[in-house]
Design a protein around this motif. Structure first.
Motif, mmCIF file in Angstrom:
data_model
loop_
_atom_site.group_PDB
_atom_site.id
_atom_site.type_symbol
_atom_site.label_atom_id
_atom_site.label_comp_id
_atom_site.label_asym_id
_atom_site.label_seq_id
_atom_site.Cartn_x
_atom_site.Cartn_y
_atom_site.Cartn_z
ATOM 1 N N MET A 1 0.819 -1.211 0.000
ATOM 2 C CA MET A 1 0.000 0.000 0.000
ATOM 3 C C MET A 1 0.854 1.262 0.000
ATOM 4 O O MET A 1 0.490 2.280 -0.591
ATOM 5 N N GLU A 2 1.981 1.205 0.680
ATOM 6 C CA GLU A 2 2.817 2.402 0.831
ATOM 7 C C GLU A 2 3.961 2.460 -0.165
ATOM 8 O O GLU A 2 4.682 3.463 -0.206
ATOM 9 N N SER A 3 4.152 1.408 -0.952
ATOM 10 C CA SER A 3 5.379 1.319 -1.753
ATOM 11 C C SER A 3 5.537 2.469 -2.734
ATOM 12 O O SER A 3 6.637 3.013 -2.890
ATOM 13 N N ALA A 4 4.457 2.871 -3.397
ATOM 14 C CA ALA A 4 4.569 3.952 -4.391
ATOM 15 C C ALA A 4 5.032 5.243 -3.741
ATOM 16 O O ALA A 4 5.920 5.943 -4.269
ATOM 17 N N ARG A 5 4.458 5.600 -2.590
ATOM 18 C CA ARG A 5 4.847 6.845 -1.923
ATOM 19 C C ARG A 5 6.291 6.767 -1.413
ATOM 20 O O ARG A 5 7.027 7.753 -1.475
ATOM 21 N N ILE A 6 6.686 5.596 -0.903
ATOM 22 C CA ILE A 6 8.066 5.454 -0.430
ATOM 23 C C ILE A 6 9.040 5.617 -1.586
ATOM 24 O O ILE A 6 10.030 6.348 -1.497
ATOM 25 N N ILE A 7 8.768 4.929 -2.695
ATOM 26 C CA ILE A 7 9.649 5.024 -3.863
ATOM 27 C C ILE A 7 9.709 6.461 -4.364
ATOM 28 O O ILE A 7 10.784 6.974 -4.720
ATOM 29 N N ALA A 8 8.566 7.140 -4.380
ATOM 30 C CA ALA A 8 8.538 8.517 -4.855
ATOM 31 C C ALA A 8 9.360 9.427 -3.942
ATOM 32 O O ALA A 8 10.125 10.279 -4.419
ATOM 33 N N THR A 9 9.224 9.254 -2.626
ATOM 34 C CA THR A 9 9.981 10.072 -1.689
ATOM 35 C C THR A 9 11.478 9.851 -1.848
ATOM 36 O O THR A 9 12.266 10.806 -1.866
ATOM 37 N N VAL A 10 11.883 8.597 -1.979
ATOM 38 C CA VAL A 10 13.304 8.284 -2.108
ATOM 39 C C VAL A 10 13.851 8.753 -3.452
ATOM 40 O O VAL A 10 14.986 9.217 -3.548
ATOM 41 N N THR A 11 13.031 8.646 -4.496
ATOM 42 C CA THR A 11 13.478 9.125 -5.810
ATOM 43 C C THR A 11 13.806 10.609 -5.758
ATOM 44 O O THR A 11 14.748 11.080 -6.412
ATOM 45 N N ARG A 12 13.038 11.363 -4.986
ATOM 46 C CA ARG A 12 13.313 12.803 -4.849
ATOM 47 C C ARG A 12 14.700 13.044 -4.252
ATOM 48 O O ARG A 12 15.331 14.067 -4.512
ATOM 49 N N ILE A 13 15.199 12.082 -3.464
ATOM 50 C CA ILE A 13 16.508 12.235 -2.832
ATOM 51 C C ILE A 13 17.629 11.727 -3.728
ATOM 52 O O ILE A 13 18.612 12.420 -3.988
ATOM 53 N N VAL A 14 17.489 10.478 -4.221
ATOM 54 C CA VAL A 14 18.594 9.849 -4.947
ATOM 55 C C VAL A 14 18.541 10.085 -6.444
ATOM 56 O O VAL A 14 19.509 9.820 -7.151
ATOM 57 N N ARG A 15 17.400 10.556 -6.959
ATOM 58 C CA ARG A 15 17.245 10.877 -8.382
ATOM 59 C C ARG A 15 17.464 9.673 -9.287
ATOM 60 O O ARG A 15 17.953 9.799 -10.412
ATOM 61 N N ASP A 16 17.103 8.481 -8.811
ATOM 62 C CA ASP A 16 17.270 7.261 -9.598
ATOM 63 C C ASP A 16 16.173 6.293 -9.170
ATOM 64 O O ASP A 16 16.176 5.807 -8.035
ATOM 65 N N GLY B 1 15.501 3.226 -10.029
ATOM 66 C CA GLY B 1 15.949 1.872 -9.747
ATOM 67 C C GLY B 1 16.511 1.744 -8.338
ATOM 68 O O GLY B 1 16.164 0.826 -7.587
ATOM 69 N N ILE B 2 17.402 2.692 -7.965
ATOM 70 C CA ILE B 2 17.960 2.695 -6.613
ATOM 71 C C ILE B 2 16.867 2.960 -5.594
ATOM 72 O O ILE B 2 16.840 2.359 -4.511
ATOM 73 N N ALA B 3 15.934 3.840 -5.924
ATOM 74 C CA ALA B 3 14.839 4.154 -5.001
ATOM 75 C C ALA B 3 14.010 2.916 -4.704
ATOM 76 O O ALA B 3 13.599 2.682 -3.559
ATOM 77 N N GLU B 4 13.751 2.090 -5.718
ATOM 78 C CA GLU B 4 12.974 0.877 -5.497
ATOM 79 C C GLU B 4 13.720 -0.082 -4.572
ATOM 80 O O GLU B 4 13.125 -0.701 -3.687
ATOM 81 N N GLU B 5 15.040 -0.194 -4.751
ATOM 82 C CA GLU B 5 15.826 -1.069 -3.884
ATOM 83 C C GLU B 5 15.805 -0.585 -2.437
ATOM 84 O O GLU B 5 15.678 -1.388 -1.495
ATOM 85 N N ILE B 6 15.929 0.730 -2.237
ATOM 86 C CA ILE B 6 15.910 1.279 -0.877
ATOM 87 C C ILE B 6 14.545 1.068 -0.240
ATOM 88 O O ILE B 6 14.433 0.745 0.951
ATOM 89 N N ALA B 7 13.475 1.249 -1.021
ATOM 90 C CA ALA B 7 12.130 1.009 -0.495
ATOM 91 C C ALA B 7 11.970 -0.441 -0.061
ATOM 92 O O ALA B 7 11.364 -0.740 0.980
ATOM 93 N N GLN B 8 12.508 -1.356 -0.838
ATOM 94 C CA GLN B 8 12.449 -2.768 -0.465
ATOM 95 C C GLN B 8 13.243 -3.036 0.808
ATOM 96 O O GLN B 8 12.834 -3.832 1.662
ATOM 97 N N ASP B 9 14.391 -2.365 0.958
ATOM 98 C CA ASP B 9 15.178 -2.500 2.184
ATOM 99 C C ASP B 9 14.375 -2.052 3.402
ATOM 100 O O ASP B 9 14.454 -2.671 4.473
ATOM 101 N N ALA B 10 13.617 -0.968 3.246
ATOM 102 C CA ALA B 10 12.797 -0.477 4.361
ATOM 103 C C ALA B 10 11.724 -1.493 4.736
ATOM 104 O O ALA B 10 11.426 -1.702 5.920
ATOM 105 N N LEU B 11 11.141 -2.131 3.734
ATOM 106 C CA LEU B 11 10.123 -3.149 4.006
ATOM 107 C C LEU B 11 10.727 -4.360 4.707
ATOM 108 O O LEU B 11 10.117 -4.940 5.610
ATOM 109 N N VAL B 12 11.944 -4.731 4.320
ATOM 110 C CA VAL B 12 12.635 -5.830 4.994
ATOM 111 C C VAL B 12 12.920 -5.464 6.453
ATOM 112 O O VAL B 12 12.744 -6.284 7.363
ATOM 113 N N ALA B 13 13.338 -4.212 6.688
ATOM 114 C CA ALA B 13 13.583 -3.762 8.057
ATOM 115 C C ALA B 13 12.317 -3.859 8.904
ATOM 116 O O ALA B 13 12.367 -4.238 10.082
#
Length: 411
Positions: free
Chosen positions: A1-16, A18-30
């Motif tokens: 449910m939250e993945s799109a917003r997380i990826i969007a927020t991280v993309t604003r930081i890392v500007r990538d 693909g990397i944003a999706e990986e970081i979002a997945q890391d957060a879900l694993v945490a």
């Protein structure tokens, strides 16, 4: 449910992305590691976003451009806010909408834009996207991988397009929002007919686009279509989750608020239609589909539906945006307006369409027409084939039921 917003927020930081999706997945694993022991936080979405944001900032700090990027992050990310303020009157004040426009960048092919956006924004699996596009799963997987690489290689900024750039991306954006809604409205696979979360995401995006671009007819057309289609949701399944066909739905259960919202959006779409070269003002494909949905909404019962008008609207849609799926829908309307014998040749002509080779609704519609013509044995074979093609358990059960009824002579 939250993945799109997380990826969007991280993309604003890392500007990538693909990397944003990986970081979002890391957060879900945490979360999977910590929540069983520490408990689910009061605001799980905020926890996930904050965790992903902190990991993104750590990544930025490790980059060679540490000083410049860190200052950039500090300016754009207030500690207590997850939603940035728009920087201008034409800006989009929603990270998810920014993500949609980013993944629909013209550096990507139209197919890649849609596949990547459905993956990152809609949260669809690769096989679900493949079903939506009627292409092999491997093709979609390759498109998504290439799209991420292309955005990174081109250095596409996570920003809002303006003027002609925005107009150039709008068609792809609308198509993607439409496909996300469709997957929620009639899931291609799984045990449930509906995936309400996807419908809600698509509705929110469509409403946001309509507020952003009040002069765009097709934006309002799409919003109207989704509002009207979503209004039927309460009546589309029974208490046990089984599908309820349109003819059998209790229209008193249709959400009248969404119907009124759909009418209002449709009025705005037809007030500002496109102007063709000859000066004639004509609605676009989404406005036409919304008009068809409005015909259903205005009918007090299934028997009172004006199928002749609906068939005519599908005819106009075929002229504007021809496709085998639109023609199949037109055939259904023709069958209701003029009888199954008039529609069967239209459906038979679609049998050779490669895009419909694995499309379960083609044999389903043909089976219905044959059953109405009294050709039960042929109809049973068509329903059996349709049941084999669908990957949705609820639809499969419905089609098997139609097959059994014909065998028992109770159809």
């Amino acid at each position: 449910m939250e993945s799109a917003r997380i990826i969007a927020t991280v993309t604003r930081i890392v500007r990538d992305v693909g990397i944003a999706e990986e970081i979002a997945q890391d957060a879900l694993v945490a979360a999977l590691e910590q929540w069983p022991e520490a408990g689910v936080p009061d605001r799980p979405g905020a926890w996930l976003t904050a965790t992903a944001k902190h990991r993104a900032v750590d990544l930025v700090r490790r980059r060679e451009t540490y000083a410049r990027k860190l200052a950039e992050v500090g300016r754009s990310l207030p500690e207590e806010s997850y939603d940035p303020e728009p920087s201008g009157p034409g800006d989009i004040d929603d990270d998810v909408l920014r993500l949609v426009f980013t993944t629909c960048h013209p550096v990507l092919s139209a197919e890649a834009r849609a596949a990547l956006t459905l993956r990152l924004v809609g949260g669809l699996r690769t096989d679900e996207i493949a079903r939506a596009f009627l292409v092999p799963e491997a093709t979609v997987a390759a498109r998504i991988t290439r799209a991420k690489r292309a955005l990174a290689k081109a250095g596409v900024e996570f920003e809002v397009p303006y003027g002609e750039d925005r107009a150039a991306r709008l068609g792809s954006v609308l198509e993607v929002v439409y496909l996300i809604f469709n997957e929620g409205y009639a899931a291609t696979a799984g045990d449930d007919l509906l995936r309400p979360g996807l419908c809600e995401d698509a509705l929110r995006l469509a409403r946001g686009l309509a507020a952003l671009m009040p002069g765009e007819s097709e934006v309002h057309g799409l919003a109207a279509l989704l509002e009207l289609q979503a209004s039927r949701t309460p009546a589309r399944t029974g208490p046990d989750g089984r599908p309820v066909l349109l003819a059998e739905q209790d229209r008193r259960r249709w959400n009248r608020l969404l119907v009124r919202r759909g009418y209002a959006a449709l009025a705005r779409a037809w007030e500002s239609p496109r102007t063709e070269a000859g000066g004639e003002r004509t609605p676009g494909p989404y406005a036409l589909q919304a008009a068809i949905a409005a015909c259903h909404a205005r009918a007090a019962s299934y028997g009172e539906t004006d199928w002749a008008v609906i068939a005519g609207l599908y005819g106009r849609l075929m002229e504007l945006a021809p496709s085998p799926v639109v023609e199949l829908n037109r055939a259904v309307a023709v069958s209701m307006a003029d009888g199954p014998a008039a529609a069967l040749p239209l459906v038979d002509a679609l049998a050779a369409e490669p895009a419909l080779e694995r499309y379960h609704l083609l044999p389903s519609v043909r089976g219905d027409l044959l059953a109405r013509l009294g050709r039960d044995a042929e109809a049973r074979a068509e329903f059996a084939r349709a049941a084999e093609l669908t990957r949705n358990a609820r639809e499969r059960a419905l089609l098997r039921g139609r097959e059994r009824e014909l065998g028992e002579g109770t159809a």
